[in-house]
Design an enzyme around this catalytic site. Structure first.
Site, PDB file in Angstrom:
ATOM      1  N   HIS A 111       0.827   0.191  31.530  1.00 36.75           N
ATOM      2  CA  HIS A 111      -0.260   0.989  30.967  1.00 36.75           C
ATOM      3  C   HIS A 111      -0.224   0.907  29.441  1.00 36.75           C
ATOM      4  O   HIS A 111      -1.252   0.758  28.789  1.00 36.75           O
ATOM      5  CB  HIS A 111      -0.116   2.443  31.411  1.00 36.75           C
ATOM      6  N   TYR A 140       6.697   2.292  39.883  1.00 34.22           N
ATOM      7  CA  TYR A 140       5.720   2.882  40.790  1.00 34.22           C
ATOM      8  C   TYR A 140       4.834   1.875  41.523  1.00 34.22           C
ATOM      9  O   TYR A 140       3.994   2.266  42.316  1.00 34.22           O
ATOM     10  CB  TYR A 140       4.831   3.888  40.038  1.00 34.22           C
ATOM     11  N   ARG A 166      -4.702  -4.304  36.039  1.00 27.73           N
ATOM     12  CA  ARG A 166      -3.853  -4.204  34.856  1.00 27.73           C
ATOM     13  C   ARG A 166      -2.525  -4.883  35.189  1.00 27.73           C
ATOM     14  O   ARG A 166      -1.638  -4.307  35.766  1.00 27.73           O
ATOM     15  CB  ARG A 166      -3.635  -2.718  34.534  1.00 27.73           C
TER      16      ARG A 166
END
Length: 380
Positions: free
Chosen positions: A278, A287, A274
């Site tokens: 998200h 993160y 990805r």
């Protein structure tokens, strides 16, 4: 329209690629197109495509990425409430989607925009849901493509139930269901596997392992590769290069053929990434490291297919110029279409609660209408 795959003489005598997981030794990774754009062959997944079919797969990925990019921009401009981007996952979705036949049925989650494209769903219908003007603006039975399901996990149960119905009717078709690595931690997935294997349902479970369940990496979700879970239910599990559109096509075609032949379910784990957030409400820089994304950008599914086509002499400047024009036209249609979407009537909230009129819903509709009318009178 599905792309046909037929056994044939290998184009190059190249062995299957393998991937070291670092946790459980060496696992075979089905790959037909390397990150450098080199065509290789796999003894178990022969694929023979025409030049037009190869160019078509590239076109699908390019146009899918463009309307996805436009959707992210529209959300940033306040035109959409949210958007879940598929950036980086085009090969997994286009390859698997093009493996389906017309009478197969697809159960997506909420990020399968490329699969929707292969099933003939207009991108504007996808965007309407994220704009909040409809609950999914397409008829699932028209394209055999179910409405998006935002809840993680249940689409697999829905797919198995539908597949059991197909099986009972002897329809001879198959069902393809999508989920992510995050959904693999949900109990619904295990339950779907159980029902599918016990009944030998004609269903293929396609996991897009994009490495992150929002901010939770796959390494924090499972100790072994997801495709290996299939062994616990006694059906095949396959690991495929999710950034290789040809491998995703070949593997999914074989799994769907197996399902149609009455041999039961298959689990496909497509190893992809990805590249974006998200969803547009997420900030992945909090993160994960930029170096990780950069490493995966070198495996970009569209770039590797372009390299292959160009080096093989299958795509010239005129082809790319025509595609660029089509790309811009699609972007313009998406922008204008979203901004011109009519707002739904607030009374539509009550229209599809039950198939037939219900006295309580009628009463609630009247109360809501009176409540809205009170604001108009106050403004006079």
């Amino acid at each position: 329209m599905s792309v046909k795959s037929t056994p044939g003489k290998p184009r190059k005598a190249t062995s299957a690629r393998r991937r070291k997981t670092g946790r459980d030794g060496e696992q075979e990774l089905v790959q037909l197109l390397t990150p450098e754009g080199k065509r290789v062959d796999h003894p178990d997944y022969p694929l023979d495509l025409s030049d037009d079919e190869l160019r078509g797969l590239y076109r699908d990925m390019v146009l899918t990425r463009r309307f996805d990019t436009e959707a992210v921009t529209l959300q940033r401009q306040g035109e959409l409430g949210l958007w879940a981007s598929l950036l980086g996952q085009e090969a997994a979705q286009i390859g698997s989607g093009r493996a389906t036949q017309h009478d197969d049925y697809v159960f997506p989650c909420y990020r399968e925009h490329g699969v929707a494209w292969t099933r003939g769903v207009d991108p504007l219908n996808l965007l309407g849901m994220y704009r909040g003007v409809n609950n999914g603006g397409w008829d699932p039975n028209e394209n055999n493509f179910h409405l998006y399901t935002i809840v993680i996990g249940p689409p697999l149960l829905h797919a198995v139930g539908y597949a059991q119905g197909v099986q009972a009717e002897g329809a001879g078709s198959a069902v393809l269901s999508y989920f992510g690595d995050g959904a693999s931690s949900q109990g619904d997935v295990a339950e779907a596997f159980t029902f599918a294997t016990v009944s030998k349902a004609p269903v293929v479970f396609f996991c897009q392992n994009n490495q992150w369940a929002i901010s939770t990496p796959t390494t924090k979700q499972t100790r072994s590769p997801i495709h290996r879970r299939a062994a616990g239910w006694d059906f095949p599990g396959v690991l495929v290069d999710g950034n290789d559109v040809l491998a995703c096509l070949a593997v999914t075609q074989q799994a769907l053929r197996r399902a149609r032949a009455g041999e039961g379910p298959t689990l496909v784990e497509a190893l992809t990434y990805r590249m974006g957030a998200h969803a547009t409400s997420d900030d992945p820089t909090r993160y994960r490291e930029d170096s990780e994304r950069q490493a995966w950008e070198a495996k970009d599914p569209i770039l590797r297919m372009k390299t292959y086509l160009d080096q093989a002499g299958l795509a010239d400047e005129d082809f790319h110029a025509r595609l660029d024009k089509e790309d811009e036209e699609l972007a313009k249609r998406v922008r204008e279409g979203v901004r011109n979407m009519p707002n739904p009537s607030t009374s539509e909230l009550f229209d599809h609660v039950y198939a037939e009129e219900h006295t309580q819903v009628t009463e609630e509709r009247e109360q809501f209408a009176a409540y809205q009318a009170s604001f108009v009178e106050e403004g006079k």
